[in-house]
Each structure stands twice: as structure tokens, then as C-alpha cells.
Write a protein that holds these residues in place. Structure first.
Motif, PDB file in Angstrom:
ATOM      1  N   ALA A   1     -32.715-124.067 -13.792  1.00 24.27           N
ATOM      2  CA  ALA A   1     -32.595-124.121 -12.284  1.00 24.27           C
ATOM      3  C   ALA A   1     -31.116-125.102 -12.148  1.00 24.27           C
ATOM      4  CB  ALA A   1     -33.781-125.100 -11.783  1.00 24.27           C
ATOM      5  N   ASP A   2     -30.656-125.841 -13.064  1.00 25.18           N
ATOM      6  CA  ASP A   2     -29.822-126.833 -12.844  1.00 25.18           C
ATOM      7  C   ASP A   2     -28.763-126.838 -14.222  1.00 25.18           C
ATOM      8  OD1 ASP A   2     -28.532-129.454 -13.066  1.00 25.18           O
ATOM      9  OD2 ASP A   2     -29.132-129.349 -11.046  1.00 25.18           O
ATOM     10  N   LEU A   3     -27.417-126.711 -14.263  1.00 22.73           N
ATOM     11  CA  LEU A   3     -26.776-127.150 -15.536  1.00 22.73           C
ATOM     12  C   LEU A   3     -26.084-128.542 -15.395  1.00 22.73           C
ATOM     13  CD1 LEU A   3     -25.086-123.908 -16.044  1.00 22.73           C
ATOM     14  CD2 LEU A   3     -27.014-124.546 -16.867  1.00 22.73           C
ATOM     15  N   GLY A   4     -26.893-129.592 -14.869  1.00 21.99           N
ATOM     16  CA  GLY A   4     -26.157-130.840 -14.895  1.00 21.99           C
ATOM     17  C   GLY A   4     -24.807-131.164 -14.231  1.00 21.99           C
ATOM     18  N   ALA A   5     -24.038-131.603 -14.997  1.00 20.15           N
ATOM     19  CA  ALA A   5     -22.613-131.719 -14.507  1.00 20.15           C
ATOM     20  C   ALA A   5     -21.863-130.617 -13.832  1.00 20.15           C
ATOM     21  CB  ALA A   5     -21.803-132.550 -15.449  1.00 20.15           C
ATOM     22  N   VAL A   6     -22.072-129.513 -14.418  1.00 14.51           N
ATOM     23  CA  VAL A   6     -21.518-128.089 -13.799  1.00 14.51           C
ATOM     24  C   VAL A   6     -22.150-128.013 -12.504  1.00 14.51           C
ATOM     25  CG1 VAL A   6     -21.413-125.684 -14.084  1.00 14.51           C
ATOM     26  CG2 VAL A   6     -21.113-127.086 -16.212  1.00 14.51           C
ATOM     27  N   THR A   7     -23.384-127.970 -12.148  1.00 19.72           N
ATOM     28  CA  THR A   7     -23.897-127.816 -10.910  1.00 19.72           C
ATOM     29  C   THR A   7     -23.446-129.033 -10.086  1.00 19.72           C
ATOM     30  OG1 THR A   7     -25.888-126.914 -12.064  1.00 19.72           O
ATOM     31  CG2 THR A   7     -26.201-127.725  -9.550  1.00 19.72           C
ATOM     32  N   VAL A   8     -23.405-130.147 -10.412  1.00 21.01           N
ATOM     33  CA  VAL A   8     -22.990-131.238  -9.422  1.00 21.01           C
ATOM     34  C   VAL A   8     -21.720-131.120  -9.036  1.00 21.01           C
ATOM     35  CG1 VAL A   8     -22.370-133.877  -9.316  1.00 21.01           C
ATOM     36  CG2 VAL A   8     -24.527-132.858 -10.362  1.00 21.01           C
ATOM     37  N   ALA A   9     -20.780-130.354 -10.228  1.00 25.35           N
ATOM     38  CA  ALA A   9     -19.247-130.397  -9.659  1.00 25.35           C
ATOM     39  C   ALA A   9     -19.274-129.337  -8.686  1.00 25.35           C
ATOM     40  CB  ALA A   9     -18.444-130.250 -10.874  1.00 25.35           C
TER      41      ALA A   9
ATOM     42  N   LEU B   1     -17.952-127.432  -3.123  1.00 26.14           N
ATOM     43  CA  LEU B   1     -18.474-127.051  -1.970  1.00 26.14           C
ATOM     44  C   LEU B   1     -18.715-127.872  -0.714  1.00 26.14           C
ATOM     45  CD1 LEU B   1     -21.010-124.562  -3.305  1.00 26.14           C
ATOM     46  CD2 LEU B   1     -18.843-123.886  -2.476  1.00 26.14           C
ATOM     47  N   ALA B   2     -18.902-129.389  -1.004  1.00 24.81           N
ATOM     48  CA  ALA B   2     -19.165-130.120  -0.083  1.00 24.81           C
ATOM     49  C   ALA B   2     -17.493-130.873   0.450  1.00 24.81           C
ATOM     50  CB  ALA B   2     -19.868-131.557  -0.423  1.00 24.81           C
ATOM     51  N   GLY B   3     -16.504-130.194  -0.359  1.00 21.52           N
ATOM     52  CA  GLY B   3     -15.228-130.845   0.073  1.00 21.52           C
ATOM     53  C   GLY B   3     -14.499-131.656  -0.958  1.00 21.52           C
ATOM     54  N   ASP B   4     -15.137-131.923  -1.982  1.00 21.65           N
ATOM     55  CA  ASP B   4     -14.244-132.679  -2.963  1.00 21.65           C
ATOM     56  C   ASP B   4     -13.693-131.587  -3.863  1.00 21.65           C
ATOM     57  OD1 ASP B   4     -13.130-134.079  -5.291  1.00 21.65           O
ATOM     58  OD2 ASP B   4     -15.135-134.904  -6.072  1.00 21.65           O
ATOM     59  N   LEU B   5     -12.421-131.022  -3.365  1.00 22.96           N
ATOM     60  CA  LEU B   5     -12.087-129.901  -4.121  1.00 22.96           C
ATOM     61  C   LEU B   5     -11.641-130.030  -5.305  1.00 22.96           C
ATOM     62  CD1 LEU B   5      -9.960-128.629  -0.871  1.00 22.96           C
ATOM     63  CD2 LEU B   5     -12.332-128.033  -1.636  1.00 22.96           C
ATOM     64  N   THR B   6     -11.421-131.225  -5.856  1.00 24.26           N
ATOM     65  CA  THR B   6     -11.010-131.463  -7.366  1.00 24.26           C
ATOM     66  C   THR B   6     -12.287-131.687  -8.327  1.00 24.26           C
ATOM     67  OG1 THR B   6     -10.755-133.866  -7.030  1.00 24.26           O
ATOM     68  CG2 THR B   6      -8.821-132.309  -6.754  1.00 24.26           C
ATOM     69  N   ALA B   7     -13.398-131.586  -7.987  1.00 29.71           N
ATOM     70  CA  ALA B   7     -14.493-132.120  -8.510  1.00 29.71           C
ATOM     71  C   ALA B   7     -14.704-130.846  -9.763  1.00 29.71           C
ATOM     72  CB  ALA B   7     -15.804-131.919  -7.665  1.00 29.71           C
ATOM     73  N   ILE B   8     -14.253-129.630  -9.551  1.00 29.94           N
ATOM     74  CA  ILE B   8     -14.485-128.622 -10.725  1.00 29.94           C
ATOM     75  C   ILE B   8     -13.454-128.900 -11.586  1.00 29.94           C
ATOM     76  CG2 ILE B   8     -15.547-127.165  -9.362  1.00 29.94           C
ATOM     77  CD1 ILE B   8     -12.819-125.755  -9.098  1.00 29.94           C
ATOM     78  N   ASP B   9     -12.471-129.825 -11.597  1.00 37.02           N
ATOM     79  CA  ASP B   9     -10.988-129.945 -12.506  1.00 37.02           C
ATOM     80  C   ASP B   9     -11.745-130.644 -13.896  1.00 37.02           C
ATOM     81  OD1 ASP B   9      -9.907-128.937 -10.558  1.00 37.02           O
ATOM     82  OD2 ASP B   9      -8.711-130.751 -10.196  1.00 37.02           O
TER      83      ASP B   9
END
Length: 169
Positions: free
Chosen positions: A53-61, A66-74
Motif C-alpha cells: 500500500a505504501d513504499l515509505g520514502a518513495v510514496t512520501v516523496a 504532488l503537493a507542490g514540493d517539486l524537488t521532493a523526488i530528487d
């Protein structure tokens, strides 16, 4: 070796993500079927899928992105392999292209250190298995038009608009 998979809701539909045991993304794409991503994963990195259901840090990123922190996936690690040094280097270069600052295929080839290798740069985008995390959506045609995108031009358009590059086009 088991690969964890999940689906994350986005405004353009579900984002399927496959991650290895260390949490590194091996494939991601805008599809409701995580198993359809498995052929994109290098054979040496494949394994049976286990839905989570959730991949931890990947899901959070992704949710932060999506919420606007465009560098979260970096900061999310990515693991994908090819037979060529240029491809791996080009994917790393793509990760350095900033949100809201897309480049052309020509510019991308130059950033990758091979300005004449425009077709190779386009091939790196086409063979990228880790959409969003290796942001090939940030590469445009020389005339500024969208070009192609494995997951559809509507998804590419939404991602670029979300990142502040397009407004309603």
C-alpha cells in the motif's frame, strides 16, 4: 529478489512504482497496472512483484511533489541499467534538470556532454523506465512543443504545468 510495487493516485491517474529491496525505484509510470512496468526493468533487476500500500520514502516523496514540493523526488534513489555508459550518464543528467526549466533535446545532448548526439539523447528519454524520478518529461522539441512521452502527452502537459512551465495549453 522481490520487487515491491504500489499505486499512487495523481491528478492524471495512478502512478505505478516498482522498487527494489533497498527502496531504489526500478520503474515508474502512469498506469494502473504495476506489472506492465516489469518489462521495462533490466532483466538482472527483475523479480516477482509484491504489492504494498505504501513504499515509505518513495510514496512520501511523490505525495510531496504532488503537493507542490517539486524537488521532493530528487532524493529518491533510482536503479536502472543499460548496456551503455552514455545512457546511464544521460539519465543522471536528466535528474539535474530543474522543475520549471525544461530543456530541448539538443540542450539535453549538450548537457550530457555529446552535443551532436541528439538522437541518443532522445533514445535516453524513450528508454527511461523511471518516469517522474528521471524526469524525461522536462525535455521538449527545439520549437518548444512537447514531443513524445511514453505515458501520453496529456500527462506530460500536466507535469509541466504543475512544475510551472505551461499554463493551460
Amino acid at each position: 529478489m522481490t520487487i515491491d510495487s504500489t499505486l499512487i493516485d495523481t491528478p492524471t491517474g495512478p502512478l505505478a512504482v516498482l522498487a527494489g529491496p533497498d527502496g531504489a525505484v526500478r520503474a515508474a509510470g502512469f498506469t494502473p497496472e504495476p506489472e506492465s512496468l516489469l518489462p521495462l526493468v533490466h532483466p538482472g533487476l527483475r523479480g516477482p512483484l509484491r504489492h504494498r500500500a505504501d513504499l515509505g520514502a518513495v510514496t512520501v516523496a511523490v505525495r510531496s511533489y504532488l503537493a507542490g514540493d517539486l524537488t521532493a523526488i530528487d532524493a529518491v534513489p533510482v536503479e536502472q541499467h543499460t548496456g551503455g555508459v552514455f545512457m546511464a550518464h544521460a539519465w543522471q543528467v536528466l535528474r539535474d534538470v530543474k522543475p520549471g526549466e525544461p530543456v530541448t533535446y539538443t540542450g539535453f545532448a549538450g548537457l550530457a556532454g555529446r552535443p551532436a548526439a541528439i538522437r541518443a539523447a532522445a533514445a535516453a528519454c524513450a528508454r527511461n523506465a523511471a518516469a517522474l524520478f528521471v524526469p524525461c518529461h522536462r525535455v521538449l522539441r527545439t520549437d518548444g512543443s512537447l514531443g513524445g512521452y511514453r505515458w501520453g502527452l496529456e500527462v506530460k502537459r500536466w507535469l509541466l504545468a504543475h512544475e510551472g512551465r505551461l499554463t493551460g495549453s
